[in-house]
Design an enzyme around this catalytic site. Sequence first.
Site, PDB file in Angstrom:
ATOM      1  N   CYS B  78       0.855  -1.197   0.000  1.00 35.96           N
ATOM      2  CA  CYS B  78       0.000   0.000   0.000  1.00 35.96           C
ATOM      3  C   CYS B  78       0.890   1.245   0.000  1.00 35.96           C
ATOM      4  CB  CYS B  78      -0.913   0.008   1.217  1.00 35.96           C
ATOM      5  SG  CYS B  78      -1.853   1.541   1.380  1.00 35.96           S
ATOM      6  N   VAL B  79       0.686   2.112  -0.961  1.00 29.57           N
ATOM      7  CA  VAL B  79       1.561   3.265  -1.132  1.00 29.57           C
ATOM      8  C   VAL B  79       1.497   4.200   0.068  1.00 29.57           C
ATOM      9  CG1 VAL B  79      -0.204   4.480  -2.500  1.00 29.57           C
ATOM     10  CG2 VAL B  79       2.195   5.139  -2.696  1.00 29.57           C
TER      11      VAL B  79
END
Lengths: 96, 136
Positions: B78-79
């Site tokens: 997840c960025v």
Amino acid sequence: MVISRSWHDQVALFEPLCFAGAGDTILLLEDGVLALQSPITLASFLAKCEASQVSVVAMLDDCRLRGIDNKYPQIDLVEYSAYVDLVVAHDKQIAW
Amino acid sequence: MNFNILVTGALYSSQSAYSALRFCRAAAAAGHSISQVFFYQDGVTQANQYSLPLDDEFDAVSSWVEFSEQTSTPLVVCVSAGERRGLMSEEQVLENHLGAHSAVGSNGSLHSRFTVAGLGALHQASLESERMVTFK
């Protein structure tokens, strides 16, 4: 359902039962297997599971890693291959 | 059957890496496919290329990379969760104007086998897979 927290967190052990129904399976994983060391708490938990027709299994590896023997015939010890089969057999998995 | 795996437990302070890897290997051995392993919340720490455990310890990052290479399973971080915890690719280091003297260095801290994506990737994989399995 998968319980991976210690029974010392009572919510972790009993709260999932509010959402479990007939035919469901509860897997005690990681620190969840520590429940096998608490006869009084586990007796209450197993009674509720039996009343709800919920079966209980525990991860064999996690019991071995913690030096825990299973003295409960109601609880089957399973390996990861059986965990995969359980996921296939049940529509949803909920992790607690 | 097709599985989507979600990992949210931190490296070392949870057993999630070990459990998730064992599950993924068992699933692959049984002929199932894994659409992706998505690392979210503290799970993003399992993608840190600078994690250097002792030789006789379980190496989660290398184990994920090995599993991904053997099974062609995408490893997705997840960025937002990654950036909050200093897990960044080289491109993110440049985009955020961080240099070689930052904590993540000019190459970033994210192992090259992992990719970054938003929660939409998790949502999409959930729609396309038959089961989602979470490791906390």
